[in-house]
Design a protein around this motif. Structure first.
Motif, PDB file in Angstrom:
ATOM      1  N   ARG A  22      49.552  16.355 -15.560  1.00  0.00           N
ATOM      2  CA  ARG A  22      48.384  16.788 -14.770  1.00  0.00           C
ATOM      3  C   ARG A  22      48.410  18.282 -14.516  1.00  0.00           C
ATOM      4  N   HIS A  23      49.602  18.776 -14.189  1.00  0.00           N
ATOM      5  CA  HIS A  23      49.777  20.206 -13.913  1.00  0.00           C
ATOM      6  C   HIS A  23      49.440  21.039 -15.166  1.00  0.00           C
ATOM      7  N   LEU A  24      49.971  20.603 -16.310  1.00  0.00           N
ATOM      8  CA  LEU A  24      49.714  21.304 -17.576  1.00  0.00           C
ATOM      9  C   LEU A  24      48.229  21.267 -17.931  1.00  0.00           C
ATOM     10  N   ALA A  25      47.591  20.094 -17.750  1.00  0.00           N
ATOM     11  CA  ALA A  25      46.171  19.944 -18.084  1.00  0.00           C
ATOM     12  C   ALA A  25      45.293  20.770 -17.132  1.00  0.00           C
ATOM     13  N   HIS A  26      45.768  20.949 -15.900  1.00  0.00           N
ATOM     14  CA  HIS A  26      45.048  21.799 -14.943  1.00  0.00           C
ATOM     15  C   HIS A  26      45.103  23.267 -15.383  1.00  0.00           C
ATOM     16  N   ASP A  27      46.303  23.721 -15.754  1.00  0.00           N
ATOM     17  CA  ASP A  27      46.456  25.099 -16.246  1.00  0.00           C
ATOM     18  C   ASP A  27      45.634  25.310 -17.527  1.00  0.00           C
ATOM     19  N   LEU A  28      45.637  24.279 -18.364  1.00  0.00           N
ATOM     20  CA  LEU A  28      44.869  24.342 -19.618  1.00  0.00           C
ATOM     21  C   LEU A  28      43.372  24.505 -19.315  1.00  0.00           C
ATOM     22  N   SER A  29      42.882  23.801 -18.303  1.00  0.00           N
ATOM     23  CA  SER A  29      41.455  23.912 -17.965  1.00  0.00           C
ATOM     24  C   SER A  29      41.111  25.336 -17.506  1.00  0.00           C
ATOM     25  N   ASN A  30      42.058  25.992 -16.834  1.00  0.00           N
ATOM     26  CA  ASN A  30      41.829  27.391 -16.430  1.00  0.00           C
ATOM     27  C   ASN A  30      41.725  28.314 -17.650  1.00  0.00           C
ATOM     28  N   SER A  31      42.629  28.131 -18.615  1.00  0.00           N
ATOM     29  CA  SER A  31      42.584  28.950 -19.838  1.00  0.00           C
ATOM     30  C   SER A  31      41.273  28.712 -20.591  1.00  0.00           C
ATOM     31  N   LEU A  32      40.848  27.445 -20.662  1.00  0.00           N
ATOM     32  CA  LEU A  32      39.606  27.123 -21.381  1.00  0.00           C
ATOM     33  C   LEU A  32      38.393  27.712 -20.676  1.00  0.00           C
ATOM     34  N   GLU A  33      38.425  27.699 -19.343  1.00  0.00           N
ATOM     35  CA  GLU A  33      37.321  28.284 -18.564  1.00  0.00           C
ATOM     36  C   GLU A  33      37.209  29.780 -18.853  1.00  0.00           C
ATOM     37  N   THR A  34      38.353  30.455 -18.958  1.00  0.00           N
ATOM     38  CA  THR A  34      38.386  31.883 -19.299  1.00  0.00           C
ATOM     39  C   THR A  34      37.737  32.114 -20.665  1.00  0.00           C
ATOM     40  N   ILE A  35      38.072  31.256 -21.638  1.00  0.00           N
ATOM     41  CA  ILE A  35      37.519  31.409 -22.989  1.00  0.00           C
ATOM     42  C   ILE A  35      36.000  31.217 -22.979  1.00  0.00           C
ATOM     43  N   VAL A  36      35.524  30.173 -22.290  1.00  0.00           N
ATOM     44  CA  VAL A  36      34.077  29.901 -22.220  1.00  0.00           C
ATOM     45  C   VAL A  36      33.340  31.098 -21.599  1.00  0.00           C
ATOM     46  N   GLN A  37      33.891  31.620 -20.520  1.00  0.00           N
ATOM     47  CA  GLN A  37      33.236  32.746 -19.835  1.00  0.00           C
ATOM     48  C   GLN A  37      33.268  34.019 -20.681  1.00  0.00           C
ATOM     49  N   ALA A  38      34.420  34.295 -21.315  1.00  0.00           N
ATOM     50  CA  ALA A  38      34.535  35.497 -22.148  1.00  0.00           C
ATOM     51  C   ALA A  38      33.617  35.394 -23.366  1.00  0.00           C
ATOM     52  N   ALA A  39      33.473  34.180 -23.920  1.00  0.00           N
ATOM     53  CA  ALA A  39      32.565  33.992 -25.066  1.00  0.00           C
ATOM     54  C   ALA A  39      31.126  34.243 -24.637  1.00  0.00           C
ATOM     55  N   TYR A  40      30.784  33.821 -23.428  1.00  0.00           N
ATOM     56  CA  TYR A  40      29.440  34.065 -22.898  1.00  0.00           C
ATOM     57  C   TYR A  40      29.196  35.574 -22.756  1.00  0.00           C
ATOM     58  N   LEU A  41      30.163  36.280 -22.189  1.00  0.00           N
ATOM     59  CA  LEU A  41      30.040  37.730 -21.993  1.00  0.00           C
ATOM     60  C   LEU A  41      29.971  38.457 -23.339  1.00  0.00           C
TER      61      LEU A  41
ATOM     62  N   ALA B  65      46.485  28.462 -23.995  1.00  0.00           N
ATOM     63  CA  ALA B  65      46.009  27.078 -24.128  1.00  0.00           C
ATOM     64  C   ALA B  65      46.787  26.328 -25.208  1.00  0.00           C
ATOM     65  N   VAL B  66      47.069  27.001 -26.319  1.00  0.00           N
ATOM     66  CA  VAL B  66      47.850  26.387 -27.407  1.00  0.00           C
ATOM     67  C   VAL B  66      49.245  26.018 -26.893  1.00  0.00           C
ATOM     68  N   ARG B  67      49.867  26.922 -26.157  1.00  0.00           N
ATOM     69  CA  ARG B  67      51.211  26.698 -25.613  1.00  0.00           C
ATOM     70  C   ARG B  67      51.209  25.494 -24.655  1.00  0.00           C
ATOM     71  N   LEU B  68      50.215  25.450 -23.746  1.00  0.00           N
ATOM     72  CA  LEU B  68      50.116  24.353 -22.781  1.00  0.00           C
ATOM     73  C   LEU B  68      49.870  23.015 -23.476  1.00  0.00           C
ATOM     74  N   ASN B  69      48.973  23.035 -24.465  1.00  0.00           N
ATOM     75  CA  ASN B  69      48.674  21.796 -25.175  1.00  0.00           C
ATOM     76  C   ASN B  69      49.880  21.336 -25.997  1.00  0.00           C
ATOM     77  N   ARG B  70      50.673  22.272 -26.503  1.00  0.00           N
ATOM     78  CA  ARG B  70      51.887  21.909 -27.246  1.00  0.00           C
ATOM     79  C   ARG B  70      52.864  21.198 -26.310  1.00  0.00           C
ATOM     80  N   GLN B  71      52.973  21.708 -25.069  1.00  0.00           N
ATOM     81  CA  GLN B  71      53.859  21.067 -24.085  1.00  0.00           C
ATOM     82  C   GLN B  71      53.370  19.640 -23.770  1.00  0.00           C
ATOM     83  N   ILE B  72      52.048  19.504 -23.607  1.00  0.00           N
ATOM     84  CA  ILE B  72      51.463  18.173 -23.345  1.00  0.00           C
ATOM     85  C   ILE B  72      51.795  17.228 -24.499  1.00  0.00           C
ATOM     86  N   ARG B  73      51.615  17.700 -25.736  1.00  0.00           N
ATOM     87  CA  ARG B  73      51.859  16.846 -26.898  1.00  0.00           C
ATOM     88  C   ARG B  73      53.336  16.472 -27.033  1.00  0.00           C
TER      89      ARG B  73
END
Lengths: 80, 80
Positions: A22-41, B65-73
């Motif tokens: 859960r902790h890892l997936a939470h951190d992952l969601s933060n990284s993905l949110e950064t990517i979505v926002q940066a892609a928008y910008l 994100a790749v690093r976090l997802n690797r840990q999850i996997r």
């Protein structure tokens, strides 16, 4: 109902593993949110045709990744 | 040693859940790989300062994100 000792021992590592996931997936969601926002910008800047194409690819893949990670988090939330 | 019926029933949903999580994390790794590669290709194009900044942000977040997802996997792989 009281849990037997064996059940407690069996349950513990799973709980800890789920917490860790859960902790890892939470951190992952933060990284993905950064990517979505940066892609928008990025889409708001002046880009040539190739750059537009890669930006669009990033945007689509990032939204897929957000959807997949949301599914992972929902499953983990429903566990112990 | 033979498994009791109760144990079989308890084990089954966990196995299926882990399989499902593994499948989602595998698809997620494909989306992340697309982002990393597209960010690399984007860096090869002519970008203004702002675009360079957002591209760098995407690149860093995608590698996290790749690093976090690797840990999850790895955790999911170590499970039943």
């Amino acid at each position: 109902m009281m849990k037997g000792l064996a059940e407690v021992h069996r349950a513990k590592p799973n709980d800890e593993t789920t917490q860790h996931l859960r902790h890892l997936a939470h951190d992952l969601s933060n990284s993905l949110e950064t990517i979505v926002q940066a892609a928008y910008l990025l889409e708001q800047t002046k880009l040539d045709e190739k750059a537009k194409k890669w930006t669009k690819l990033i945007d689509t893949a990032a939204k897929d990744a957000v959807r997949l990670n949301r599914q992972i988090r929902e499953i983990l939330k429903s566990q112990s």
